[in-house]
Design a protein around this motif. Structure first.
Motif, short mmCIF file in Angstrom:
data_model
loop_
_atom_site.label_atom_id
_atom_site.label_comp_id
_atom_site.label_asym_id
_atom_site.label_seq_id
_atom_site.Cartn_x
_atom_site.Cartn_y
_atom_site.Cartn_z
N SER A 158 0.85 -1.19 0.00
CA SER A 158 0.00 0.00 0.00
C SER A 158 0.88 1.23 0.00
O SER A 158 2.08 1.17 0.28
N TYR A 159 0.30 2.36 -0.31
CA TYR A 159 1.05 3.61 -0.39
C TYR A 159 0.30 4.71 0.34
O TYR A 159 -0.90 4.60 0.61
N ASP A 160 1.01 5.79 0.66
CA ASP A 160 0.43 6.92 1.37
C ASP A 160 0.13 8.08 0.42
O ASP A 160 -0.89 8.76 0.55
N ASP A 161 1.04 8.34 -0.50
CA ASP A 161 0.95 9.49 -1.38
C ASP A 161 -0.23 9.33 -2.35
O ASP A 161 -0.30 8.33 -3.06
N PHE A 182 0.44 8.11 -5.83
CA PHE A 182 1.08 6.80 -5.93
C PHE A 182 2.59 6.91 -6.07
O PHE A 182 3.16 6.85 -7.14
N PRO A 231 6.48 6.47 -3.43
CA PRO A 231 7.04 6.00 -2.16
C PRO A 231 6.86 7.07 -1.07
O PRO A 231 6.70 8.24 -1.37
N VAL A 267 6.30 3.03 0.33
CA VAL A 267 5.26 2.00 0.23
C VAL A 267 5.46 1.02 1.38
O VAL A 267 6.56 0.88 1.92
N THR A 309 8.62 -0.99 5.36
CA THR A 309 8.45 0.21 4.54
C THR A 309 9.65 0.35 3.61
O THR A 309 10.80 0.20 4.04
N VAL A 351 9.30 2.11 -4.86
CA VAL A 351 8.15 1.24 -5.10
C VAL A 351 8.62 -0.18 -5.38
O VAL A 351 9.50 -0.41 -6.22
#
Length: 363
Positions: free
Chosen positions: A143-146, A149, A151, A153, A170, A174
């Protein structure tokens, strides 16, 4: 505005939205979407041509056969033989079978576990990569935060029997989950990354073990095969190697891809290494040991095709009349319908393919 015209513009709008979304992440295409290629035995030669193309599949003219014997999702319900359980509502994009249940990924990146009794558990949001072990007991997802899409990730490994988390890490680049087994996960960069590479990650260990300085596009652990991207990413060329000996090339091609090996390993499904549309126009059955083309099913077909058993595969097809269905084909390109017909309201192009509301389990 007529209903037909409304449907037409709705389909065009969806296709345009999908194209825009793909353009936004073109530099970081998921490894499992960057289609690997299966070829003939000589590493420097393309595989022999498949037999002459057969008539295109027309779902409306096919006789009705049995429903799929692999799990599938239709109208928010997962069906698996006598089992029928509700899935989370939404626009579903992928389905997997796991020990004691199923995984459903929707178009918004929500990954949900659904037990065979209908219990649901949300595993992650903004999920971009998932792999399930051949024994169905392990799953890894990223999954990602940004919102754009990028890093960092987060990769998580879990036991699908008891739900235990087996590791989380983490990464600041990517990583795509190519495959997973009992105590290790194969991770790869995008095939278009400046420095592509593939590693084994052992959860709980700090270091990664590099497999190759190329990005793996897929792997089949039971049959000891994996595929790497090679050369200019825009050429979609690949090489096939053994998981146990990844540096020795078995086959290479820039034309077609292996999608899945049959359960007995004797055959593989393949299609174009690149076909710029919502579907593909053929699925080929290849010799699983040499990559030689044996037969071909042609038409307006889904990108997804799965082996139902060692002698039959399933995919979805759309006819020129706009009717779509799941179809079952054997090794000799004899096909039948494995679902009812759905009228898509679309007979033109683009898009090339509009499928029925059925999602087949990828494994």
């Amino acid at each position: 505005m007529s209903r037909k015209r409304r449907v037409r513009w709705a389909v065009i709008a969806l296709a345009a939205a999908a194209a825009a979304g793909m353009a936004a992440i073109a530099a970081q295409v998921p490894a499992q979407s960057a289609l690997p290629v299966w070829t003939a035995r000589l590493a420097t030669a393309e595989p022999p041509a498949a037999p002459a193309s057969p008539a295109r599949i027309d779902p409306s003219s096919l006789r009705r056969g049995a429903d799929p014997s692999v799990p599938y999702l239709r109208h928010n319900t997962i069906r698996d033989g006598p089992v029928a359980v509700r899935a989370p509502a939404g626009a579903h994009s992928k389905l997997w079978e796991v020990a004691r249940g199923y995984l459903v990924l929707n178009g918004g990146g929500r990954l949900t576990y659904v037990s065979r009794h209908g219990d649901q558990q949300l595993l992650g949001t903004k999920v971009y990569t998932v792999a399930v072990s051949p024994g169905l007991r392990r799953v890894v997802w990223g999954s990602y935060d940004d919102p754009s899409f990028g890093p960092p990730v987060h990769l998580t490994v879990a036991d699908t029997v008891d739900g235990r988390s087996l590791g989380r890490r983490t990464f600041h680049q990517v990583r795509w989950a190519t495959t997973v087994e009992r105590d290790r996960v194969m991770l790869a960069t995008s095939f278009a990354a400046p420095a592509p590479a593939t590693w084994w990650w052992h959860p709980g260990h700090a270091r990664l073990h590099r497999i190759a300085r190329q990005a793996a596009l897929g792997a089949d652990l039971p049959h000891d095969r994996m595929t790497f991207s090679i050369g200019n990413p825009d050429a979609f060329c690949n090489r096939v190697a053994r998981v146990s000996h990844p540096h020795a090339t078995l086959w290479r091609s820039c034309r077609r891809i292996p999608h899945q090996w049959s359960p007995d390993g004797r055959h593989a499904l393949a299609t174009h290494s690149y076909f710029d549309d919502t579907g593909t126009d053929y699925w080929a059955v290849l010799d699983g040991a040499t990559g030689r083309g044996l037969s071909r099913a042609a038409g307006r077909l889904d990108w997804n095709a799965v082996w139902e058993d060692s002698r039959h595969f399933l995919t979805s097809a759309m006819g020129e009349d706009g009717n779509a269905a799941v179809v079952r084909c054997d090794l000799h390109r004899h096909c039948e319908r494995a679902s009812r017909l759905w009228q898509t309201g679309w007979t033109e192009w683009p898009p090339f393919y509009v499928g029925p509301p059925v999602l087949l389990a990828l494994n």
